[in-house]
Design an enzyme around this catalytic site. Structure first.
Site, PDB file in Angstrom:
ATOM      1  N   HIS A 127      39.661  25.820 -37.770  1.00 17.65           N
ATOM      2  CA  HIS A 127      40.443  24.893 -38.596  1.00 17.65           C
ATOM      3  C   HIS A 127      40.711  25.543 -39.959  1.00 17.65           C
ATOM      4  CE1 HIS A 127      41.556  21.432 -41.011  1.00 17.65           C
ATOM      5  NE2 HIS A 127      41.905  20.864 -39.873  1.00 17.65           N
TER       6      HIS A 127
ATOM      7  N   GLY B  56      44.295  14.074 -38.655  1.00 15.43           N
ATOM      8  CA  GLY B  56      43.164  13.933 -39.569  1.00 15.43           C
ATOM      9  C   GLY B  56      43.090  12.506 -40.082  1.00 15.43           C
ATOM     10  N   GLY B  57      43.595  12.284 -41.294  1.00 11.66           N
ATOM     11  CA  GLY B  57      43.478  10.995 -41.986  1.00 11.66           C
ATOM     12  C   GLY B  57      43.808   9.778 -41.126  1.00 11.66           C
TER      13      GLY B  57
ATOM     14  N   GLU C 214      40.547  24.479 -42.872  1.00 10.38           N
ATOM     15  CA  GLU C 214      39.542  24.213 -43.906  1.00 10.38           C
ATOM     16  C   GLU C 214      38.364  25.176 -43.766  1.00 10.38           C
ATOM     17  OE1 GLU C 214      39.270  20.009 -43.178  1.00 10.38           O
ATOM     18  OE2 GLU C 214      41.291  19.774 -43.989  1.00 10.38           O
TER      19      GLU C 214
ATOM     20  N   GLY D  74      46.834  16.775 -45.022  1.00  9.80           N
ATOM     21  CA  GLY D  74      46.323  15.852 -46.037  1.00  9.80           C
ATOM     22  C   GLY D  74      47.245  15.698 -47.231  1.00  9.80           C
TER      23      GLY D  74
ATOM     24  N   ASN E  95      40.645  14.452 -35.606  1.00 14.08           N
ATOM     25  CA  ASN E  95      39.618  15.243 -36.284  1.00 14.08           C
ATOM     26  C   ASN E  95      39.077  14.406 -37.436  1.00 14.08           C
ATOM     27  OD1 ASN E  95      38.113  17.086 -37.699  1.00 14.08           O
ATOM     28  ND2 ASN E  95      39.835  18.423 -38.252  1.00 14.08           N
ATOM     29  N   TRP E  96      37.863  13.937 -37.285  1.00 10.95           N
ATOM     30  CA  TRP E  96      37.290  13.040 -38.299  1.00 10.95           C
ATOM     31  C   TRP E  96      36.702  13.797 -39.485  1.00 10.95           C
ATOM     32  CZ3 TRP E  96      34.545   8.775 -34.841  1.00 10.95           C
ATOM     33  CH2 TRP E  96      35.554   8.000 -34.229  1.00 10.95           C
ATOM     34  N   LYS E  97      36.736  15.117 -39.441  1.00  4.38           N
ATOM     35  CA  LYS E  97      36.256  15.938 -40.567  1.00  4.38           C
ATOM     36  C   LYS E  97      34.891  15.422 -41.050  1.00  4.38           C
ATOM     37  CE  LYS E  97      41.011  17.162 -41.484  1.00  4.38           C
ATOM     38  NZ  LYS E  97      42.035  17.583 -42.416  1.00  4.38           N
TER      39      LYS E  97
ATOM     40  N   SER F  33      49.506  15.638 -41.414  1.00  8.08           N
ATOM     41  CA  SER F  33      50.094  14.357 -41.801  1.00  8.08           C
ATOM     42  C   SER F  33      50.797  13.622 -40.650  1.00  8.08           C
ATOM     43  CB  SER F  33      51.033  14.535 -43.005  1.00  8.08           C
ATOM     44  OG  SER F  33      50.317  15.070 -44.108  1.00  8.08           O
TER      45      SER F  33
ATOM     46  N   GLU G 163      48.750  23.967 -37.285  1.00 10.98           N
ATOM     47  CA  GLU G 163      48.582  23.097 -38.443  1.00 10.98           C
ATOM     48  C   GLU G 163      48.988  23.858 -39.708  1.00 10.98           C
ATOM     49  OE1 GLU G 163      45.517  19.796 -37.523  1.00 10.98           O
ATOM     50  OE2 GLU G 163      44.438  21.504 -38.332  1.00 10.98           O
TER      51      GLU G 163
HETATM   52  P1  13P Z   1      45.894  15.175 -41.805  1.00 18.12           P
HETATM   53  O1  13P Z   1      46.399  14.461 -40.567  1.00 18.12           O
HETATM   54  O2  13P Z   1      45.003  14.311 -42.649  1.00 18.12           O
HETATM   55  O3  13P Z   1      47.005  15.832 -42.554  1.00 18.12           O
HETATM   56  O4  13P Z   1      44.918  16.361 -41.279  1.00 18.12           O
HETATM   57  C1  13P Z   1      45.353  17.219 -40.286  1.00 18.12           C
HETATM   58  C2  13P Z   1      44.213  18.026 -39.818  1.00 18.12           C
HETATM   59  O5  13P Z   1      43.695  18.854 -40.549  1.00 18.12           O
HETATM   60  C3  13P Z   1      43.690  17.773 -38.480  1.00 18.12           C
HETATM   61  O6  13P Z   1      42.813  18.777 -38.079  1.00 18.12           O
END
Ligand code: 13P
Length: 251
Positions: A96, A235-236, A98, A174, A9-11, A214, A168
């Site tokens: 998600h 994510g990251g 967020e 994050g 997920n590149w957000k 993470s 998640e």
């Molecule tokens: P991180 O891997 O950066 O913790 O993010 C997870 C995420 O929200 C994937 O959708």
């Protein structure tokens, strides 16, 4: 047998050309990965080019959200699921944390978006997960069950074939704080139990449940060794092609 899914997920990261370049690098680095499905979710503006340039490879493309509406209509700023399909994406991430935390996403809208995604034949990656306060007060399972039942309300057993669940925990996103493989496994088994109750034993057995929060090259193998962890939503660590390819190639 559930085929693992490793999704990035590149957000809200990467301009168009950066997204395309990362996707091309990734395509080369995961060309031999047949043990899992690989998905990347760039921002809307990069979806079409990324999908065009990865066509025919084992990299699939997802959007990060869609409209609840299935009719083309006067809804400024929204993107209909068929527009996402039209540019070559096959999956949509829905609900998600967020979006739930910062953009007013509710179990009802997650349900409508999931149905919109299925309506056009796309696969939904439905996200659920508790906050730190909810975990610490002992309510993690109740919260996750409510989110899951809300998201999947009214779905049939055949709809479930195009559903992927992503667990998640919000406190692990994050933060560098990964759920332990045991904590993740416990919740994944619980989710599978809920699916068995509300859908069917068979769809519970066949639904892929991804862990997110993470995930990194250093911890993916341990997470993937758990029985009910069928993949990762990253994510990251998915923003860099080499790091994400290491996660894909966890075996
Ligand atoms: P991180 O891997 O950066 O913790 O993010 C997870 C995420 O929200 C994937 O959708």
């Amino acid at each position: 047998m559930r085929k693992p899914v490793i999704a990035g997920n590149w957000k809200m990261y990467k301009l168009h050309d950066e997204a395309v370049n990362t996707a091309l690098e990734l395509k080369n680095q995961v060309a031999n990965a047949t043990h899992c499905e690989v998905i990347i979710a760039p921002v809307f503006t990069a979806l079409k080019t990324v999908a065009d340039r990865t066509e025919g490879s084992n990299v699939n493309v997802a959007a990060q959200d869609c409209s609840t509406h299935t009719e083309h209509s006067a809804n400024t700023g929204e993107v209909c699921a068929d527009m996402i399909k039209d540019v070559g994406a096959s999956h949509i991430i829905i609900g998600h944390s967020e979006r739930r935390q910062f953009y007013g996403e509710t179990d009802e809208s997650v349900n409508e978006k999931t149905k919109a995604c299925l309506y056009f034949g796309l696969t939904a990656i439905v996200c659920v997960g508790e906050s730190l306060a909810e975990r610490e007060s002992g309510n993690a399972q109740t919260v996750v069950k409510t989110q899951l039942n809300g998201a999947l309300k009214g779905l049939t057993v055949s709809d479930m074939e195009r559903i992927i669940i992503a667990y998640e925990p919000v406190w692990a996103i994050g933060t560098g704080k990964t759920a332990t493989p045991e904590q993740a496994q416990e919740m994944h088994a619980f989710i599978r139990g809920v699916l068995a109750e509300t859908q069917s034993e068979e769809s519970a057995e066949n639904t892929r449940i991804l862990y997110g929060g993470s995930v990194k090259p250093a911890n993916v193998r341990e997470l993937m060794s758990e029985n009910d962890i069928d993949g990762a939503l990253v994510g990251g660590a998915s923003l860099d092609a080499t790091s994400f390819a290491q996660i894909v190639n966890y075996k």
